[in-house]
Enzyme design. Structure first.
Site, mmCIF file in Angstrom:
data_model
loop_
_atom_site.group_PDB
_atom_site.id
_atom_site.type_symbol
_atom_site.label_atom_id
_atom_site.label_comp_id
_atom_site.label_asym_id
_atom_site.label_seq_id
_atom_site.Cartn_x
_atom_site.Cartn_y
_atom_site.Cartn_z
ATOM 1 C CG ASP A 144 -2.334 -0.585 1.137
ATOM 2 O OD1 ASP A 144 -2.843 -0.280 -0.126
ATOM 3 O OD2 ASP A 144 -2.516 -1.258 1.790
ATOM 4 C CG HIS A 204 -9.180 5.350 -0.794
ATOM 5 N ND1 HIS A 204 -9.031 4.295 -1.712
ATOM 6 C CD2 HIS A 204 -9.355 4.909 0.437
ATOM 7 C CE1 HIS A 204 -9.030 3.270 -0.951
ATOM 8 N NE2 HIS A 204 -9.646 3.528 0.385
ATOM 9 C CG LEU A 205 -13.570 10.080 0.720
ATOM 10 C CD1 LEU A 205 -14.444 11.240 0.592
ATOM 11 C CD2 LEU A 205 -12.285 10.839 1.636
ATOM 12 C CG ASN A 207 -13.901 2.065 8.528
ATOM 13 O OD1 ASN A 207 -14.242 2.732 9.238
ATOM 14 N ND2 ASN A 207 -13.370 0.846 9.089
ATOM 15 N N GLY A 208 -11.084 3.545 6.168
ATOM 16 C CA GLY A 208 -9.802 4.294 6.361
ATOM 17 C C GLY A 208 -9.825 5.415 5.208
ATOM 18 C CG ASP A 279 -21.414 2.024 7.840
ATOM 19 O OD1 ASP A 279 -21.885 2.966 7.208
ATOM 20 O OD2 ASP A 279 -21.541 0.881 7.583
ATOM 21 N NE ARG A 281 -23.176 1.745 4.708
ATOM 22 C CZ ARG A 281 -22.916 0.496 4.421
ATOM 23 N NH1 ARG A 281 -23.349 0.074 3.226
ATOM 24 N NH2 ARG A 281 -22.003 -0.062 5.007
ATOM 25 C CB ILE A 329 -17.256 7.451 2.112
ATOM 26 C CG1 ILE A 329 -17.639 6.731 3.475
ATOM 27 C CG2 ILE A 329 -18.170 8.783 2.272
ATOM 28 C CD1 ILE A 329 -16.726 7.237 4.654
ATOM 29 C CD GLU A 331 -15.590 3.092 -4.974
ATOM 30 O OE1 GLU A 331 -16.523 1.846 -5.185
ATOM 31 O OE2 GLU A 331 -14.564 2.718 -5.163
HETATM 32 P P1 ADP Z 1 -12.235 -0.024 4.011
HETATM 33 O O1 ADP Z 1 -12.070 -0.580 2.710
HETATM 34 O O2 ADP Z 1 -11.502 1.124 4.471
HETATM 35 O O3 ADP Z 1 -12.853 -1.055 5.036
HETATM 36 P P2 ADP Z 1 -14.698 0.567 2.183
HETATM 37 O O4 ADP Z 1 -14.112 1.370 1.019
HETATM 38 O O5 ADP Z 1 -15.181 -0.525 2.163
HETATM 39 O O6 ADP Z 1 -13.765 0.937 3.684
HETATM 40 O O7 ADP Z 1 -15.693 1.825 2.812
HETATM 41 C C1 ADP Z 1 -16.254 1.677 4.094
HETATM 42 C C2 ADP Z 1 -17.242 3.010 4.287
HETATM 43 O O8 ADP Z 1 -17.923 2.983 2.889
HETATM 44 C C3 ADP Z 1 -18.223 2.893 5.371
HETATM 45 O O9 ADP Z 1 -18.096 4.076 6.213
HETATM 46 C C4 ADP Z 1 -19.437 2.712 4.795
HETATM 47 O O10 ADP Z 1 -20.693 3.419 5.695
HETATM 48 C C5 ADP Z 1 -19.407 3.547 3.576
HETATM 49 N N1 ADP Z 1 -20.134 3.328 2.457
HETATM 50 C C6 ADP Z 1 -20.497 1.803 1.852
HETATM 51 N N2 ADP Z 1 -21.571 2.100 1.154
HETATM 52 C C7 ADP Z 1 -22.204 3.316 1.211
HETATM 53 C C8 ADP Z 1 -23.282 4.000 0.886
HETATM 54 N N3 ADP Z 1 -24.028 3.441 -0.271
HETATM 55 N N4 ADP Z 1 -23.435 5.275 0.907
HETATM 56 C C9 ADP Z 1 -22.620 5.734 2.022
HETATM 57 N N5 ADP Z 1 -21.625 5.471 2.539
HETATM 58 C C10 ADP Z 1 -21.384 4.023 2.051
#
Ligand code: ADP
Length: 397
Positions: A144, A204-205, A207-208, A279, A281, A329, A331
């Site tokens: 990474d 890149h939004l 969880n991280g 999360d 959402r 987030i 996307e």
């Molecule tokens: P990581 O790979 O860092 O675990 P992701 O890229 O999977 O993270 O993103 C997780 C985040 O994306 C969470 O905060 C989740 O709430 C958010 N997320 C996923 N789907 C949606 C959506 N449809 N609307 C808003 N946020 C979303």
């Protein structure tokens, strides 16, 4: 076939790719083993169906064996020999690993000596070693951090005792590099220009979360640092804070520095401020019901992203090809994209409200004239980058 593996402390995510007649890799199956060491569940998605297996997973060897057993039982593979290479995502490559590497005893030893990422690397190394010993398949490491090895010292150094850098390698490394590589490649294709001419700011939004300034296809600056704790406010990470908070809280609570760092990694960010969830959402839902803490959390989250966009636009000093939102987030949340852009008052950016709400497959142009720069939502795909690197390296060696 190429197997792509991403190991967390109690989970193994995997995706199997197969080359089609045009030599392009297509994802044929994906799955994840979760709650390893706790109880255990393995999920496999294949041909549009989801298969779930509840099975005690007491260690990685057992978990890996079950994964292969289930892949065989579902006839995804007939034998492990069909897998020509395994690509492992490794979070921290420090300054030793400037590109992806074929695993060898020497490489694994070097990797084990990086003690900068005690939270991130050990699980990936454990699984890599098991696969290297257990299977007759070449393993490749994809980092990474590697994409950020082009960042200049004035941007990667901290203004602290220089010996910390010389002796202990304390510097900014940056993360999410595999995702940024994918976005850069994708942007080049969208814009129909060479990758080494792409200038962009990518948010890149997930969880991280982090932001990257890309200049001529290379990482110019990024918001994460020595570890993924620096930069933006995240799901459970604090991002940029005054470092003396740690000492002060230690003196007030008797907690150790590592307990406090753990709290900054796992109990902070959206979770701490909203007091609802990490999360977004859940936090957005609460904000829509006028929850004050949730509203505050979202405002803080958005303002920090805007701060980095403005800063990086200033640092890049070139016309941008794009501002990009990606990961969970970025996307999926049109609201967060809109709020971030509304907050960037120094650039003349304009979202196309309708386009921003439109469902899309791979990418979506969400700005409209007279936006100073185009704004995109792009779905990232770190696995395909890991797969392609793996294929390249196993064929070279
Ligand atoms: P990581 O790979 O860092 O675990 P992701 O890229 O999977 O993270 O993103 C997780 C985040 O994306 C969470 O905060 C989740 O709430 C958010 N997320 C996923 N789907 C949606 C959506 N449809 N609307 C808003 N946020 C979303």
């Amino acid at each position: 076939m190429i197997l792509v593996i991403s190991t967390g402390s109690s989970s193994i995510k995997f995706q199997l790719f197969q080359q089609d007649e045009n030599q392009a890799f297509i994802s044929i199956c994906k799955g994840w083993a979760e709650r390893i060491f706790v109880d255990g569940v393995i999920t496999i998605e294949y041909k549009g169906e989801k298969h779930t297996y509840e099975k005690p997973l007491t260690n990685y060897v057992e978990t890996i064996n079950y994964i292969f057993d289930y892949l065989k039982a579902l006839k995804v593979i007939n034998s492990i020999e069909e897998i020509k290479g395994i690509g492992h995502r490794v979070v921290h490559g420090a300054d030793q690993f400037k590109q992806s590497m074929l695993a060898s005893q020497k490489v694994i030893k070097e990797l084990e000596q990086i003690n900068l990422a005690p939270l991130h690397n050990p699980a990936a190394i454990a699984v890599l070693k098991i696969m290297d010993e257990m299977l007759n398949v070449k393993n490749v490491l994809v980092f990474d951090t590697s994409f950020h090895n082009t960042i200049e010292p004035e941007k990667f150094l901290y203004p602290v005792d220089y010996q910390w850098y010389e002796q202990f390698k304390v510097r900014r490394y940056g993360f999410h590099g595999i995702s940024y590589r994918f976005i850069c490649k994708k942007l080049a294709a969208i814009l129909n220009k060479p990758e080494n001419k792409v200038n962009a700011i990518v948010c890149h939004l997930g969880n991280g979360a982090s932001v990257c300034a890309i200049k001529n296809g290379l990482s110019f600056n990024t918001s994460m640092g020595l570890t993924p704790l620096e930069g933006l406010m995240m799901g459970t990470r604090c991002g940029d804070i005054d470092p003396s908070i740690a000492d002060y809280i230690a003196s007030q609570t008797g907690q150790t520095i590592s307990q406090i760092t753990n709290s900054l990694n796992k109990q902070s960010g959206l979770l701490a401020i909203s007091n609802i969830s990490s999360d977004i959402r859940d936090v957005i839902k609460a904000m829509n019901s006028h929850d004050k803490r949730a509203t505050l959390a979202i405002k803080m989250f958005v303002q920090r992203i805007a701060k980095y966009i403005v800063d990086y636009a200033n640092q890049l000093k070139v016309a941008l090809d794009a501002i990009v939102f990606t990961a969970g987030i970025g996307e999926n949340s049109s609201l967060i994209r809109q709020m971030v852009i509304d907050e960037v008052s120094l650039l003349n950016l304009k979202i196309d409200v309708k386009a921003n709400e439109t469902k899309y497959d791979q990418f979506n142009l969400i700005s409209q004239a007279p936006s100073q720069y185009p704004i995109y939502a792009i779905r990232t795909n770190e696995e395909i980058i890991i797969c392609e690197d793996t294929n390249l390296l196993i064929n070279q060696n």
